[in-house]
Design a protein around this motif. Sequence first.
Motif, PDB file in Angstrom:
ATOM      1  N   LEU A 123       0.964  -0.935   0.149  1.00  0.00           N
ATOM      2  CA  LEU A 123      -0.082   0.204   0.194  1.00  0.00           C
ATOM      3  C   LEU A 123       0.528   0.940  -0.495  1.00  0.00           C
ATOM      4  CD1 LEU A 123      -2.781  -1.277   2.774  1.00  0.00           C
ATOM      5  CD2 LEU A 123      -2.783  -1.086   0.521  1.00  0.00           C
ATOM      6  N   GLY A 124       1.833   1.253   0.783  1.00  0.00           N
ATOM      7  CA  GLY A 124       2.929   2.288   0.902  1.00  0.00           C
ATOM      8  C   GLY A 124       3.345   2.652  -0.520  1.00  0.00           C
ATOM      9  N   SER A 125       3.764   1.401  -1.436  1.00  0.00           N
ATOM     10  CA  SER A 125       4.276   2.079  -2.568  1.00  0.00           C
ATOM     11  C   SER A 125       3.308   2.342  -3.921  1.00  0.00           C
ATOM     12  CB  SER A 125       5.123   1.133  -2.860  1.00  0.00           C
ATOM     13  OG  SER A 125       4.371  -0.284  -3.238  1.00  0.00           O
ATOM     14  N   THR A 126       2.242   1.893  -3.559  1.00  0.00           N
ATOM     15  CA  THR A 126       0.909   1.977  -4.482  1.00  0.00           C
ATOM     16  C   THR A 126       0.370   3.378  -4.152  1.00  0.00           C
ATOM     17  OG1 THR A 126       0.171  -0.122  -4.689  1.00  0.00           O
ATOM     18  CG2 THR A 126      -1.079   1.907  -5.310  1.00  0.00           C
ATOM     19  N   PHE A 127       0.189   4.205  -3.042  1.00  0.00           N
ATOM     20  CA  PHE A 127       0.507   5.277  -2.806  1.00  0.00           C
ATOM     21  C   PHE A 127       1.118   6.274  -1.778  1.00  0.00           C
ATOM     22  CE2 PHE A 127      -3.360   2.163  -2.187  1.00  0.00           C
ATOM     23  CZ  PHE A 127      -4.298   3.240  -3.181  1.00  0.00           C
ATOM     24  N   PRO A 128       2.383   6.650  -2.457  1.00  0.00           N
ATOM     25  CA  PRO A 128       3.084   6.877  -1.713  1.00  0.00           C
ATOM     26  C   PRO A 128       2.799   9.134  -0.989  1.00  0.00           C
ATOM     27  CG  PRO A 128       3.730   7.197  -4.030  1.00  0.00           C
ATOM     28  CD  PRO A 128       2.273   6.029  -3.514  1.00  0.00           C
TER      29      PRO A 128
END
Length: 468
Positions: A77-82
């Motif tokens: 999720l962090g790499s998708t929504f940075p």
Amino acid sequence: MTPPARSAAPRALARQSLSRGMGVMGALFLTLSAETPASSVFVILPGVVQAAGSGALIAMAAAGVVALCMALTYAELGSTFPSAGGEYAIVGTVLGPLAGFAVLGVNLMNLLLGCAVLSLGVADYLGAVWPGVSPLGAALGALAIATGLGVLNIRASALVTGAFLAVELAALALVTGLGAAHPVRPLSALIAHPAVLAASGHGLQAVGLGGIATGVVVGLFAYDGYGSAVYLAEEVTDVRRRLVRAVLWALAVTAVTELAALSAVLAGAPDLAGLLAAGDNMISDFATHAGGPILGRAISAGVALAILNAVIALVLITGRQIYATARDGVWPGAAGRALSAIHPRTGAPWVATLASGALSAGLCLVPMKLLLLLSGSSVTLIYIALACACLLHGPRRAAAPGWKLPLWPAPPLLALVLLVVFAASSLKDGAVSFAVSLACAAAAALYYRLVLKPRDGWGLSGPSVEAP
């Protein structure tokens, strides 16, 4: 699935951006400093041991399984929504603004509680080299130093925390070595027959499932911090690849060092009942008895420095959460404009960082035991929300940018089931802390529903929305 709210036109608050200039090592140093293995061992693990006794090994192993599932979830999720908004921006994007604000209420409380818990822990170990130091004075001093360093350039902050981190890991290695060198009891006995201090304060008794579950909830807080990398997402180059590495490496280092230290102390303590009776000071007392007063003071000084390092990282991270919310229009008028300000020289959200230090200082007046319980329940609720977001994002995973966790949906689904089970099992001992966390979630959601939504003054902004 509710789409995220977005502004009709870019607002002035969104024009000031954080600058990218940090690599994976800088992100890892700051994330590990926030996760703070040594501080967790000395400040938080005593809470796990008080709840679960020698069953703390079982509790920490179970918490580690949840942490691994959640680290994989954070990485995807962090790499998708940075976004510097962290969990609030992720959940707000996937599940909609009401859920995002519920998470924001819990998460802001959790970050501020973490700063307060660790700041108060400074005095416990600083006292070994500075007898008679005031706990509140030491906590406020640590917050003042951390806040001052938090407004520096992010790369300078990463270098400072990296140097302190080396001292922290050395102190933790010494404690582990002291316990492992002279084991008194096998780990198998501790796991097969977990015992806790008797209610009378003398002797041991079998620990129940509720005690183990409460230990798991507090243990989640001991591991917590690997997800802190998401708050740095707007300042990391090649973020979609490097953020994943920072999250997973941070958990790996923390899990190995914390479990090794806990195992060594429980196996090497000459008197297990005496260790459990020592309360919050059990790990430092063990180090002093096993290594002698000089080595004990040296370890305590190293831990005090490690705790200060964690406070620096957490104040810095909390400042970025507050900055992101201000950029999105959460705070009204002049307050929002100030909190979204970027320092022209350092590139740091300096007003938001000062605010995070000031708010944490107020929480230093709350008793440590209550702070730990509140932190454990808030982490549990945040993890539940993220696991749900990862599962419900499933239909859009293939087209979304970023890293994809293996064996989806098993990790977030397993984490969700375990989190609900442990939360339910710990309600007898932790009902008040869960009630406070849920109240914070409800208050933040109501603030959005009653204040921001009617004015149409809020919308997610930043890389997670504007440039996916």
